[in-house]
Design a protein around this motif. Structure first.
Motif, PDB file in Angstrom:
ATOM      1  N   VAL A  11       0.840  -1.196   0.000  1.00 11.99           N
ATOM      2  CA  VAL A  11       0.000   0.000   0.000  1.00 11.99           C
ATOM      3  C   VAL A  11       0.876   1.247   0.000  1.00 11.99           C
ATOM      4  O   VAL A  11       0.598   2.207  -0.716  1.00 11.99           O
ATOM      5  N   HIS A  14       5.423   3.116   5.556  1.00 15.02           N
ATOM      6  CA  HIS A  14       4.895   3.612   6.829  1.00 15.02           C
ATOM      7  C   HIS A  14       5.947   4.520   7.440  1.00 15.02           C
ATOM      8  O   HIS A  14       7.053   4.079   7.767  1.00 15.02           O
ATOM      9  N   SER A  16       7.159   6.773  10.410  1.00 17.03           N
ATOM     10  CA  SER A  16       7.006   7.080  11.822  1.00 17.03           C
ATOM     11  C   SER A  16       8.402   7.188  12.429  1.00 17.03           C
ATOM     12  O   SER A  16       9.410   6.871  11.790  1.00 17.03           O
ATOM     13  N   PHE A  31       6.482  -1.101   5.742  1.00 21.91           N
ATOM     14  CA  PHE A  31       5.483  -0.844   4.719  1.00 21.91           C
ATOM     15  C   PHE A  31       4.091  -1.137   5.241  1.00 21.91           C
ATOM     16  O   PHE A  31       3.900  -2.075   6.014  1.00 21.91           O
ATOM     17  N   LYS A  32       3.103  -0.360   4.796  1.00 16.61           N
ATOM     18  CA  LYS A  32       1.710  -0.730   4.975  1.00 16.61           C
ATOM     19  C   LYS A  32       1.391  -1.691   3.841  1.00 16.61           C
ATOM     20  O   LYS A  32       1.707  -1.421   2.681  1.00 16.61           O
ATOM     21  N   THR A  59       5.563  -9.580   9.886  1.00 17.45           N
ATOM     22  CA  THR A  59       4.302  -8.868   9.725  1.00 17.45           C
ATOM     23  C   THR A  59       3.555  -8.792  11.042  1.00 17.45           C
ATOM     24  O   THR A  59       3.761  -9.612  11.935  1.00 17.45           O
ATOM     25  N   LYS A  61      -0.540  -7.202  12.555  1.00 25.15           N
ATOM     26  CA  LYS A  61      -1.775  -6.473  12.309  1.00 25.15           C
ATOM     27  C   LYS A  61      -1.934  -5.412  13.385  1.00 25.15           C
ATOM     28  O   LYS A  61      -1.783  -5.687  14.568  1.00 25.15           O
ATOM     29  N   VAL A  62      -2.248  -4.207  12.949  1.00 32.57           N
ATOM     30  CA  VAL A  62      -2.480  -3.099  13.856  1.00 32.57           C
ATOM     31  C   VAL A  62      -3.991  -2.965  14.006  1.00 32.57           C
ATOM     32  O   VAL A  62      -4.693  -2.691  13.035  1.00 32.57           O
ATOM     33  N   THR A  78      -8.739  -1.937  10.763  1.00 33.67           N
ATOM     34  CA  THR A  78      -7.533  -2.682  11.100  1.00 33.67           C
ATOM     35  C   THR A  78      -6.667  -2.760   9.850  1.00 33.67           C
ATOM     36  O   THR A  78      -7.166  -2.947   8.751  1.00 33.67           O
ATOM     37  N   TRP A  79      -5.349  -2.599  10.026  1.00 34.43           N
ATOM     38  CA  TRP A  79      -4.440  -2.657   8.889  1.00 34.43           C
ATOM     39  C   TRP A  79      -3.215  -3.478   9.248  1.00 34.43           C
ATOM     40  O   TRP A  79      -3.009  -3.841  10.389  1.00 34.43           O
ATOM     41  N   LYS A  80      -2.449  -3.807   8.235  1.00 39.40           N
ATOM     42  CA  LYS A  80      -1.307  -4.699   8.412  1.00 39.40           C
ATOM     43  C   LYS A  80      -0.033  -3.973   8.000  1.00 39.40           C
ATOM     44  O   LYS A  80      -0.021  -3.228   7.019  1.00 39.40           O
ATOM     45  N   LYS A  81       1.035  -4.174   8.782  1.00 39.61           N
ATOM     46  CA  LYS A  81       2.315  -3.607   8.391  1.00 39.61           C
ATOM     47  C   LYS A  81       3.372  -4.694   8.375  1.00 39.61           C
ATOM     48  O   LYS A  81       3.250  -5.711   9.053  1.00 39.61           O
TER      49      LYS A  81
END
Length: 98
Positions: A11, A14, A16, A31-32, A59, A61-62, A78-81
């Motif tokens: 995606v 990321h 931060s 990465f997202k 990996t 999941k957030v 919810t998303w994954k990084k």
């Protein structure tokens, strides 16, 4: 893996403070990624897009936060990084992506 799936898996990067520290310290990039992406798909996508060798992919999941608004409560998605570790001597330059 077809070319369309390569672009669906990643995606975006990321950005931060923790991601910057990890990138400097241990040659990792964050990465997202798509929630349904697997580690092998992420590895293949990064290798094809950035022309680098990937050593390891981790990996997680957030979980989406619960927010309160005037209508009650809502949940952010919810998303994954993915933490992608590159082999020694490899580097990703986001400005030179084709």
């Amino acid at each position: 893996m077809n070319q369309e799936r390569v672009f669906q898996v990643l995606v975006g990067p990321h950005v931060s403070e923790k991601a910057a520290v990890v990138a400097d310290a241990s040659n990792q990039f964050v990465f997202k990624v798509a929630v349904d992406a697997t580690k092998s798909e992420i590895k293949k996508s990064v290798e094809q897009l950035f022309k680098v060798k990937v050593d390891k992919v981790s990996t997680l999941k957030v979980k989406g936060k619960v927010k309160r608004n005037r209508f009650g409560y809502s949940t952010k998605p919810t998303w994954k990084k993915a933490y992608v570790r590159l082999e020694q001597g490899q580097d990703i330059d986001f400005a030179s992506v084709e």
